[in-house]
Design a protein around this motif. Structure first.
Motif, PDB file in Angstrom:
ATOM      1  N   LEU A 116       8.838 -11.329  -5.732  1.00  0.00           N
ATOM      2  CA  LEU A 116       9.304  -9.938  -5.751  1.00  0.00           C
ATOM      3  C   LEU A 116       8.976  -9.313  -4.405  1.00  0.00           C
ATOM      4  O   LEU A 116       7.817  -9.016  -4.108  1.00  0.00           O
ATOM      5  N   PHE A 117       9.994  -9.127  -3.557  1.00  0.00           N
ATOM      6  CA  PHE A 117       9.806  -8.572  -2.218  1.00  0.00           C
ATOM      7  C   PHE A 117       9.730  -7.056  -2.297  1.00  0.00           C
ATOM      8  O   PHE A 117      10.563  -6.412  -2.947  1.00  0.00           O
ATOM      9  N   LEU A 118       8.742  -6.487  -1.609  1.00  0.00           N
ATOM     10  CA  LEU A 118       8.444  -5.061  -1.736  1.00  0.00           C
ATOM     11  C   LEU A 118       8.228  -4.419  -0.371  1.00  0.00           C
ATOM     12  O   LEU A 118       7.702  -5.061   0.557  1.00  0.00           O
ATOM     13  N   PRO A 119       8.570  -3.132  -0.218  1.00  0.00           N
ATOM     14  CA  PRO A 119       8.191  -2.418   0.995  1.00  0.00           C
ATOM     15  C   PRO A 119       6.664  -2.313   1.082  1.00  0.00           C
ATOM     16  O   PRO A 119       5.971  -2.344   0.055  1.00  0.00           O
ATOM     17  N   ALA A 120       6.149  -2.189   2.286  1.00  0.00           N
ATOM     18  CA  ALA A 120       4.694  -2.121   2.472  1.00  0.00           C
ATOM     19  C   ALA A 120       4.083  -0.944   1.717  1.00  0.00           C
ATOM     20  O   ALA A 120       2.954  -1.016   1.238  1.00  0.00           O
ATOM     21  N   ASP A 121       4.837   0.159   1.596  1.00  0.00           N
ATOM     22  CA  ASP A 121       4.313   1.381   0.973  1.00  0.00           C
ATOM     23  C   ASP A 121       4.873   1.609  -0.425  1.00  0.00           C
ATOM     24  O   ASP A 121       4.980   2.752  -0.889  1.00  0.00           O
ATOM     25  N   TRP A 122       5.198   0.547  -1.140  1.00  0.00           N
ATOM     26  CA  TRP A 122       5.917   0.706  -2.407  1.00  0.00           C
ATOM     27  C   TRP A 122       5.144   1.514  -3.442  1.00  0.00           C
ATOM     28  O   TRP A 122       5.740   2.228  -4.253  1.00  0.00           O
ATOM     29  N   ARG A 123       3.836   1.438  -3.413  1.00  0.00           N
ATOM     30  CA  ARG A 123       3.059   2.182  -4.409  1.00  0.00           C
ATOM     31  C   ARG A 123       3.053   3.685  -4.136  1.00  0.00           C
ATOM     32  O   ARG A 123       2.805   4.482  -5.040  1.00  0.00           O
ATOM     33  N   GLU A 124       3.322   4.094  -2.911  1.00  0.00           N
ATOM     34  CA  GLU A 124       3.271   5.516  -2.548  1.00  0.00           C
ATOM     35  C   GLU A 124       4.629   6.196  -2.707  1.00  0.00           C
ATOM     36  O   GLU A 124       4.708   7.430  -2.611  1.00  0.00           O
ATOM     37  N   ARG A 125       5.681   5.445  -2.940  1.00  0.00           N
ATOM     38  CA  ARG A 125       7.032   6.006  -3.038  1.00  0.00           C
ATOM     39  C   ARG A 125       7.543   5.892  -4.468  1.00  0.00           C
ATOM     40  O   ARG A 125       7.684   4.785  -4.987  1.00  0.00           O
ATOM     41  N   ASP A 127      10.463   6.138  -5.857  1.00  0.00           N
ATOM     42  CA  ASP A 127      11.670   5.340  -6.076  1.00  0.00           C
ATOM     43  C   ASP A 127      11.359   3.845  -6.016  1.00  0.00           C
ATOM     44  O   ASP A 127      11.818   3.058  -6.865  1.00  0.00           O
ATOM     45  N   ALA A 128      10.555   3.447  -5.029  1.00  0.00           N
ATOM     46  CA  ALA A 128      10.202   2.033  -4.892  1.00  0.00           C
ATOM     47  C   ALA A 128       9.312   1.584  -6.044  1.00  0.00           C
ATOM     48  O   ALA A 128       9.467   0.471  -6.564  1.00  0.00           O
ATOM     49  N   LYS A 129       8.383   2.439  -6.463  1.00  0.00           N
ATOM     50  CA  LYS A 129       7.499   2.060  -7.564  1.00  0.00           C
ATOM     51  C   LYS A 129       8.290   1.882  -8.859  1.00  0.00           C
ATOM     52  O   LYS A 129       8.028   0.953  -9.639  1.00  0.00           O
ATOM     53  N   ALA A 130       9.271   2.747  -9.088  1.00  0.00           N
ATOM     54  CA  ALA A 130      10.081   2.623 -10.301  1.00  0.00           C
ATOM     55  C   ALA A 130      10.887   1.324 -10.298  1.00  0.00           C
ATOM     56  O   ALA A 130      10.959   0.611 -11.307  1.00  0.00           O
TER      57      ALA A 130
END
Length: 314
Positions: A116-125, A127-130
């Motif tokens: 599962l490829f993720l942005p570096a800041d996925w937990r802080e955003r 939209d990305a966290k969802a």
């Protein structure tokens, strides 16, 4: 309502169906360095390993599995998108049931590993966290278990080359038995999640042998591999620079557990970077476990930058 069909692609002519999915995240979750069509153009995916969920003419979920060209079974799941968690989970269940046959074999594990490829800041955003939480939920609903979160790292020539080591001497690997003995000492006390998982059921030497085979099978060959000795002549570590299908990479790096605590990983990594620089490589891509703080610190200190994160499920 039209019946939902889960199936693999019939042949190469159906590859365009994969990009007709109706729902894709815009947060960067699941994003790759290249498009699926570009990967296909380089021969990276086989129709029988590419699955879709189809409702009439509509593609509502997709999953693409990858393995090296000469392997019988896929090693990894790299693309996974869907309209609902339930549809995604059902697609994975169907695909894994078909692909993980009784004779399944892979150096990665007992079945393909989901990346599962993720942005570096996925937990802080939000939209990305969802988007990430939806994929985590679908994977777990399909029976996959979280294994580890990794940092994706990259070094480019413009960042600057570190100085070479002045306290270690390097030599090519000419004896696999010497390398195996060293690798067995390296995996002992390793913080790498993959090594730790394998060591629960296997001996250090067995884990070392599989690591050697896996790195040797990569496209980069073995001519860059180096053993490292300290000034007294003691063998203290090794580094296995190689290439994957896309770029230069550090296949494996480690210090004998009896020689840890001296910062030798920095010297080993610097040596590999000099080897690649001499070949004209413009960049190196690597990864390390979030839980392997010492190695993550070495990558940061030597000049690598975090480009994203990756969660693994198996």
């Amino acid at each position: 309502m039209t019946e939902l069909v889960f199936r693999a692609l019939a042949d190469e002519s159906e590859f365009p169906l994969f990009d007709r999915i109706t729902t894709l995240p815009t947060s960067g979750v699941g994003a790759r360095s290249r498009t699926f069509a570009e990967f296909v153009g380089e021969g990276d995916y086989r129709p029988a390993w590419v699955w879709i969920a189809q409702r009439g003419a509509e593609i509502v979920a997709r999953a693409a599995f990858w393995g090296p060209p000469d392997t019988e079974h896929p090693w990894a799941l790299d693309f996974f998108d869907f309209d609902t968690v339930e549809t995604g989970a059902a697609l994975l269940e169907a695909a894994y049931a078909a692909l993980v046959t009784p004779g399944y074999q892979s150096p990665i594990g007992p079945r393909p590993e989901y990346n599962l490829f993720l942005p570096a800041d996925w937990r802080e955003r939000p939209d990305a966290k969802a988007d990430a939480d939806a994929r985590i939920g679908a994977a777990e609903k399909a029976g996959l278990d979280f294994h580890v979160e990794r940092l994706n790292l990259r070094w480019e020539r413009e960042y600057g080359l570190p100085p070479g080591s002045t306290r270690l001497m390097f030599s090519p690997v000419t004896d696999d038995q010497v390398l195996l003995d060293l690798l067995a000492n390296i995996v002992t006390g390793s913080l790498d999640a993959g090594d730790l998982r394998e060591l629960r059921t296997r001996t250090p030497r067995d884990v070392a042998a599989e690591t050697l085979t896996m790195i040797a099978d990569m496209p980069g060959g073995r001519h860059r591999w180096r053993l490292a000795h300290d000034t007294s002549g003691e063998l203290v570590g090794m580094v296995m620079p190689t290439r994957n299908t896309a770029s230069a990479t550090i296949g494996y790096i480690g210090v004998d557990h009896r020689h840890r605590g001296h910062g030798y990983a920095y010297d080993l990594l610097a040596e590999a970077m000099h080897i690649f620089a001499a070949e004209g490589e413009p960049s190196i891509t690597d990864a390390t476990d979030v839980g392997n703080a010492p190695m993550a610190a070495v990558f940061e200190k030597i000049g690598y930058r975090v480009t994203g994160r990756r969660m693994l499920f198996s």
